[in-house]
Design an enzyme around this catalytic site. Structure first.
Site, PDB file in Angstrom:
ATOM      1  N   CYS A  60     -37.370   8.823  32.096  1.00 55.68           N
ATOM      2  CA  CYS A  60     -36.483   9.033  33.239  1.00 55.68           C
ATOM      3  C   CYS A  60     -35.179   8.268  33.041  1.00 55.68           C
ATOM      4  O   CYS A  60     -34.972   7.593  32.028  1.00 55.68           O
ATOM      5  CB  CYS A  60     -37.141   8.551  34.532  1.00 55.68           C
ATOM      6  SG  CYS A  60     -38.770   9.251  34.849  1.00 55.68           S
TER       7      CYS A  60
ATOM      8  N   ASP B 189     -48.794   7.565  35.007  1.00 54.24           N
ATOM      9  CA  ASP B 189     -48.758   6.165  34.586  1.00 54.24           C
ATOM     10  C   ASP B 189     -47.891   5.328  35.532  1.00 54.24           C
ATOM     11  O   ASP B 189     -48.095   4.119  35.672  1.00 54.24           O
ATOM     12  CB  ASP B 189     -48.270   6.037  33.142  1.00 54.24           C
ATOM     13  CG  ASP B 189     -46.899   6.630  32.900  1.00 54.24           C
ATOM     14  OD1 ASP B 189     -46.478   7.517  33.678  1.00 54.24           O
ATOM     15  OD2 ASP B 189     -46.235   6.240  31.930  1.00 54.24           O
TER      16      ASP B 189
ATOM     17  N   ILE C 219     -33.868  17.819   9.673  1.00 51.01           N
ATOM     18  CA  ILE C 219     -32.479  18.258   9.526  1.00 51.01           C
ATOM     19  C   ILE C 219     -32.172  18.418   8.041  1.00 51.01           C
ATOM     20  O   ILE C 219     -32.610  17.609   7.213  1.00 51.01           O
ATOM     21  CB  ILE C 219     -31.513  17.200  10.122  1.00 51.01           C
ATOM     22  CG1 ILE C 219     -31.607  17.180  11.645  1.00 51.01           C
ATOM     23  CG2 ILE C 219     -30.088  17.434   9.695  1.00 51.01           C
ATOM     24  CD1 ILE C 219     -30.885  18.309  12.330  1.00 51.01           C
TER      25      ILE C 219
ATOM     26  N   SER D 200     -41.760   9.539  16.377  1.00 51.15           N
ATOM     27  CA  SER D 200     -40.887   9.223  15.253  1.00 51.15           C
ATOM     28  C   SER D 200     -41.479   8.088  14.439  1.00 51.15           C
ATOM     29  O   SER D 200     -42.445   7.442  14.856  1.00 51.15           O
ATOM     30  CB  SER D 200     -39.488   8.828  15.749  1.00 51.15           C
ATOM     31  OG  SER D 200     -39.495   7.486  16.228  1.00 51.15           O
ATOM     32  N   GLY D 201     -40.875   7.821  13.284  1.00 55.03           N
ATOM     33  CA  GLY D 201     -41.293   6.712  12.428  1.00 55.03           C
ATOM     34  C   GLY D 201     -40.472   5.459  12.628  1.00 55.03           C
ATOM     35  O   GLY D 201     -40.571   4.534  11.805  1.00 55.03           O
TER      36      GLY D 201
END
Length: 636
Positions: free
Chosen positions: A2, A104, A300, A375-376
């Protein structure tokens, strides 16, 4: 995920004014939460909290924010995710708490009401920026997560407290009082970002990671750190991991699998960002291993081969069996996006990988139709993956030499044209990217007066020479370091405390939120970060390469040779773009440098001409200047 915002007029305020102002602030953050909007206020207290919601858990109206506890004592505006909320819910249910929905946010607000803020925060594993109104105490808490994945800004002006997830919401309220901070901007040229708690504006602050700000009804402000990287490193040095390779691999695999599992909980579609590198491939592998269907992965691709990781990502995707999507970035994509980056980031931001990151987030949200992407991020910082971590021992040894020797080498580097160093290096190792910049980083670190300046040199901005000569550069306070620790570990602590939250995570948060996408980073689970810091040097850096442990774990999931792309740091062919599709945009901005009081226009112009000639790629330093000038145009 948010956006939050709000204000507190100390002493009380008209309800219509509160609702109007809070609503106006949160509407400037509509991109962070396209699914719902909420404003709550207490007229007598003079406080209003607002939220824009990107619905991830419990899509029903029961997840609406701001949310009030069942007993009415606690009100929360929450940006983020609590990954262990199901565990906490079971615990609270066992203590007699009854829940209305299954979000949550509700678990968080009831945990604070039941246990108090300190215990609830200590129990939460998540990423968040939140505002907590404690009605009985007439006290507001502003809290940021441990690693700084989610942002939170605040300011007090003329008896009013303002706070928001992004600067634009506060700056609009302050109007002409939002004056650029010259010292903070000078530090931008050292780091490529503005380190917390400073921002680009005087009197506006960024809450540091792991920090709780408590504000009283009288306007008193108290700040305390409930977690810090430095303390985590101290604990790591006191209790290092002592396991053989097989055992450490097993234990780490179990921990990472759990961190990924918790971040796969979602009521909306999710996927994964997949580059050709180690970290994202390992996250994708652990995701696919826990999914009954093919997960969606995104990457990408560029036409310029040395920056293109798409082939390696596609090979990894085939090995793992993911449903893979590749976006080829063209000149038009770049030209259309770049003028909007200053408005997206609200401050000068010199990481050019913000361009492919923003495009990748757009791809995942619009074409891939996912709302959450793992993601890493964090693997380099937690497990020693940057080249500076590999250099750390060498830099440390060279820094033991006489100062005149170190400074002499740095002076020699400064006198030699970059094109000469590039040419000599390419004779020894053809294809090496920007060797003069790498040499400059190493020798700058060796010659630095202290450890903090050595770290800044290794970041490699090399843009402070563009600043006005009399401008003081030591704006940011040094990162606190624990006693002892090997050189690589000390760099990791600096990265986790500064480069990660103020650089990497700012990039990801703004780019993902601009696309209405939630990015989650399993390798930034606090348990994972503390585990990585406890590893002995040999299980972090081995055989001249970092992230030894993650490399070994990935080898269990993909055939040897699949992940072969050299580390690019999610780079982009910026040098080529500045000579091509971005040339007119850059030239127009550089024309305004002559009227700027912070930088030396002749120095910037000389870099530009040298870059256009092709003698040396000055894209990094030029981008630092262009990002600043582009931002300045938005605040003029």
């Amino acid at each position: 995920m948010c956006g939050i915002a709000g204000l507190w007029v100390f002493g009380g305020a008209d309800g219509m004014r509160l609702a109007r102002q809070a609503g106006g602030m949160i509407d400037r953050l509509a991109h962070r939460g396209p699914d719902d909007r909420g404003v709550w206020q207490d007229d007598a207290a003079g406080i209003a909290l607002a939220n824009r919601r990107l619905a991830i858990i419990d899509l029903s109206p029961l997840g609406h924010q701001p949310m009030i506890s069942a007993d009415g004592r606690v009100t929360v505006a929450f940006n983020g995710e609590i990954y262990n909320y199901q565990d906490l819910r079971r615990q609270l249910t066992g203590e007699g708490v009854a829940f209305r929905g299954h979000s949550d946010t509700e678990v968080l607000v009831e945990a604070i009401a039941r246990w108090g803020a300190d215990r609830a925060l200590a129990a939460c594993n998540g990423m968040f920026g939140l505002a907590v109104w404690l009605a009985d105490e007439r006290r507001l808490l502003l809290v940021r997560d441990r690693l700084g994945e989610k942002p939170l800004y605040w300011s007090i002006s003329n008896g009013v407290l303002y706070f928001a997830s992004e600067l634009k919401a506060i700056r609009a309220e302050l109007g002409y009082h939002a004056v650029p901070d010259e010292a903070a901007l000078a530090d931008y040229f050292r780091h490529g970002f503005i380190p917390a708690p400073r921002t680009a504006f005087t009197g506006v602050h960024q809450l540091p990671p792991g920090t709780c700000l408590s504000v009283s009804a009288q306007g008193g402000v108290e700040t305390r750190a409930y977690w810090s990287v430095t303390d985590a490193a101290r604990r790591a040095l006191a209790e290092p991991l002592i396991h053989d390779d097989d055992e450490i691999l097993r234990l780490t695999r179990d921990l990472l699998t759990d961190a990924v599992r918790r971040r796969m909980v979602s009521d909306v579609p999710l996927g994964v960002f997949l580059s050709g590198g180690i970290d994202s491939a390992l996250v994708a592998a652990l995701m696919q291993g826990q999914s009954a269907t093919a997960i969606r992965s995104f990457t990408i691709g560029f036409d310029q081969a040395e920056f293109d990781e798409s082939a390696a990502a596609e090979a990894t995707a085939r090995a793992l069996g993911t449903d893979h999507h590749t976006l080829r970035v063209g000149a038009a994509d770049t030209r259309d996006l770049v003028p909007h980056l200053a408005g997206m980031y609200d401050e000068p931001f010199a990481d050019a990988s913000s361009i492919p990151t923003a495009l990748l987030c757009h791809l995942a949200r619009r074409q891939g139709r996912v709302t959450v992407a793992l993601s890493g991020d964090g693997g380099d910082e937690a497990f020693a993956g940057y080249s500076r971590h590999v250099w750390a021992d060498s830099v440390h040894r060279w820094r033991q030499r006489p100062r005149w020797v170190r400074q002499g080498l740095a002076a020699l580097d400064a006198t030699l044209p970059d094109s000469w160093i590039d040419g000599a290096a390419h004779l020894l190792k053809p294809g090496l990217r920007q060797p003069a910049d790498k040499v400059g980083k190493f020798l700058g670190a060796v010659a630095a007066a202290d450890e903090d300046q050595a770290y800044v040199a290794m970041l490699g901005m090399r843009a402070d020479t563009i600043l006005r000569p009399d401008l003081a550069l030591a704006a940011a306070a040094p990162v606190a370091l624990p006693e002892g620790g090997d050189p690589a570990l000390r760099l990791q602590v600096r990265d986790l405390a500064r480069y990660l939250p103020d650089g990497v995570l700012v990039k990801v948060d703004r780019a993902s939120m601009a696309a209405g996408l939630e990015a989650r980073a399993p390798l930034l689970d606090p348990r994972v970060v503390e585990w990585g810091l406890r590893l002995p040097p040999r299980q972090r850096v081995r055989d001249g390469r970092g992230k030894w442990l993650l490399r070994r774990l990935l080898a269990d999931h993909v055939p040897a040779g699949v992940v072969v792309a050299p580390k690019t740091g999610f780079g982009a062919p910026l040098g080529t773009w500045l000579r091509g599709p971005l040339r007119d945009w850059a030239a127009t901005l550089l024309d305004t440098a002559a009227d700027d009081g912070l930088i030396q226009a002749p120095v910037a112009t000389a870099l530009w001409r040298d870059h256009l000639s092709g003698r040396h790629d000055h894209a990094g330093r030029l981008w630092t200047v262009l990002s600043y000038l582009s931002w300045k145009a938005t605040v003029a």
